[in-house]
Design an enzyme around this catalytic site. Structure first.
Site, PDB file in Angstrom:
ATOM      1  CE  LYS A 133      -0.292  -0.581   5.001  1.00 37.95           C
ATOM      2  NZ  LYS A 133      -1.130  -1.052   6.114  1.00 37.95           N
TER       3      LYS A 133
ATOM      4  CE1 TYR B  83      10.495  32.109   3.919  1.00 37.29           C
ATOM      5  CE2 TYR B  83      11.107  29.777   3.759  1.00 37.29           C
ATOM      6  CZ  TYR B  83      10.687  30.958   3.163  1.00 37.29           C
ATOM      7  OH  TYR B  83      10.476  30.995   1.813  1.00 37.29           O
TER       8      TYR B  83
HETATM    9  C1  LIG Z   1      -0.425  -1.899   6.887  1.00 40.79           C
HETATM   10  C2  LIG Z   1      -0.947  -3.185   7.341  1.00 40.79           C
HETATM   11  C3  LIG Z   1      -0.074  -4.228   7.683  1.00 40.79           C
HETATM   12  C4  LIG Z   1       1.428  -4.070   7.736  1.00 40.79           C
HETATM   13  O1  LIG Z   1       1.789  -3.472   8.949  1.00 40.79           O
HETATM   14  P1  LIG Z   1       3.330  -3.227   9.303  1.00 40.79           P
HETATM   15  O2  LIG Z   1       3.290  -2.703  10.676  1.00 40.79           O
HETATM   16  O3  LIG Z   1       3.820  -2.212   8.322  1.00 40.79           O
HETATM   17  O4  LIG Z   1       4.011  -4.516   9.164  1.00 40.79           O
HETATM   18  C5  LIG Z   1      -0.625  -5.459   7.974  1.00 40.79           C
HETATM   19  N1  LIG Z   1      -1.970  -5.652   7.974  1.00 40.79           N
HETATM   20  C6  LIG Z   1      -2.821  -4.661   7.688  1.00 40.79           C
HETATM   21  C7  LIG Z   1      -4.278  -4.935   7.703  1.00 40.79           C
HETATM   22  C8  LIG Z   1      -2.354  -3.400   7.373  1.00 40.79           C
HETATM   23  O5  LIG Z   1      -3.208  -2.422   7.107  1.00 40.79           O
END
Ligand SMILES: *Cc1c(COP(=O)(O)O)cnc(C)c1O
Length: 376
Positions: free
Chosen positions: A28, A259
């Site tokens: 993702k 800034y």
């Molecule tokens: C993002 C996500 C993960 C991965 O989590 P990490 O902490 O990055 O390993 C696993 N399961 C779900 C449902 C997620 O949304």
């Protein structure tokens, strides 16, 4: 980023999860900002087909992007899809995570439209609160889900998500796993002798720290990309963020920087202007919070406020520095290393937010691990 390191992290998760568990690497948010096309290629290069159950995304549009990249395997969409998007998910052949009966009904309607059985995974809420059917009345919703699914849907999997698996104290995670197990026991068995539903709960932290929680699948994200997943779960560093020193100049005592003119030279100093800023995802909060960069293998302080496109460092202690030098904001240069988690902590955030915030303006450079990082 270092492909060899990512692949070693992937292998470590697979080894920790054990021979019975396959992986659902989480891709993702553009593979946590690293570049989904490149990371998909690395994942496919490292894992045998039987080790890779699916890839995971959050949004339907991300699943569509994976299809456009030529990935024909499973894509599980983990975040609840807004009502209008399930039809698109069906057309793209995605597998949604469903969290309520309305969602199951909409998915069944999509299956009717498509004229074929569609698979889904049911999320069980064991304390995360953001999505999922409540664990405590699994018998009730489980029966209703089966009834709606009937011949239209294939209830392929059940999962839960941990809220604190990266904390030193694992008791809350163990409690969530117990709640999940209770829900699974209360669910009606799959209809018509269908094969067992796959079960999964482990994110990166739980796959490395609680190996028994692997179930059939584990869903690693941050650990693959070099972010720590809690005590004892420290991966190989994967990402380096570098910029060029664009300008070097000598300033008199009393000269101000940035800034708000929040920094004043205390003596004659040499400053270097780096061609990177918060517009590239360097957190503005890093200065004045002790933010540093590596130049010629040495740590130098960021001074004044970070601008959108420029960051100034004090090079007085590195007099040989020149315009054109590489400055490292995250990663290794010689004997020194600035860690991703170190930067996140100084900026008051987490590695996930740093990685997903890396800007589109930064070219992603993929090394195979044989080139010296500082040479990029
Ligand atoms: C993002 C996500 C993960 C991965 O989590 P990490 O902490 O990055 O390993 C696993 N399961 C779900 C449902 C997620 O949304």
């Amino acid at each position: 980023m270092d492909e060899a390191a990512l692949r070693r992290n992937l292998r470590r998760v697979k080894d920790a999860a054990g021979p019975g568990a396959a992986l659902v690497p989480m891709l993702k948010a553009n593979a946590y900002g690293l570049g989904v096309a490149a990371v998909l290629r690395m994942v496919r290069a490292e894992l045998a087909p039987g080790e890779l159950f699916a890839v995971g995304v959050a949004a339907v549009a991300e699943g569509e992007e994976l299809r456009a990249l030529g990935w024909t395997g499973r894509v599980v969409v983990f975040a609840p899809a807004p009502p209008g998007e399930l039809a698109r998910a069906a057309r793209a052949g995605l597998t949604p995570a469903l969290s309520d009966l309305d969602g199951v009904r909409r998915w069944a309607a999509a299956a009717r439209d498509q004229g074929r059985r569609l698979a889904f995974h049911a999320e069980v809420d064991t304390g995360m609160g953001r999505a999922g059917f409540p664990y405590a009345d699994a018998a009730a919703w489980g029966g209703a889900v089966e009834a709606i699914a009937a011949d239209l849907l294939e209830w392929e999997g059940c999962f839960t998500h941990f809220h604190s698996a990266d904390e030193p104290e694992l008791a809350p995670t163990d409690e969530q796993q117990r709640r999940f197990a209770r829900a699974l026991e209360a669910l009606p068995p799959p209809r018509g002798g269908a094969v067992r539903r796959v079960v999964h709960s482990a994110n990166s932290a739980a796959s490395v720290r609680r190996q028994g929680y692997g179930g059939d699948l584990v869903r690693p994200g941050i650990f693959l990309y070099g972010g720590s997943a809690g005590p004892g779960a420290v991966p190989k560093p994967v990402v380096a963020v570098r910029a060029r020193v664009a300008l070097v100049k000598d300033v008199p005592a009393g000269w101000t920087c940035g800034y708000g003119a929040t920094y004043t030279a205390r003596r004659p100093e040499r400053w270097g202007t780096l061609a990177i800023g918060y517009g590239d995802g360097i957190p503005r909060a890093l200065s004045p919070a002790g933010g540093q960069a590596l130049v010629r293998g040495r740590r130098v302080p960021v001074i004044g406020r970070i601008s959108m496109d420029m960051t100034v460092v004090d090079l007085t202690e590195v007099p040989e520095a020149r315009a054109g030098d590489a400055a490292t904001l995250i990663g290794r240069d010689g004997e020194e290393e600035i860690g991703l988690d170190e930067v996140a902590a100084k900026a008051g955030t987490i590695s996930y937010e740093i990685l997903t915030g890396l800007g589109a303006r930064l070219p992603r450079v993929y090394l195979d691990g044989t080139r010296t990082p500082g040479a990029a």
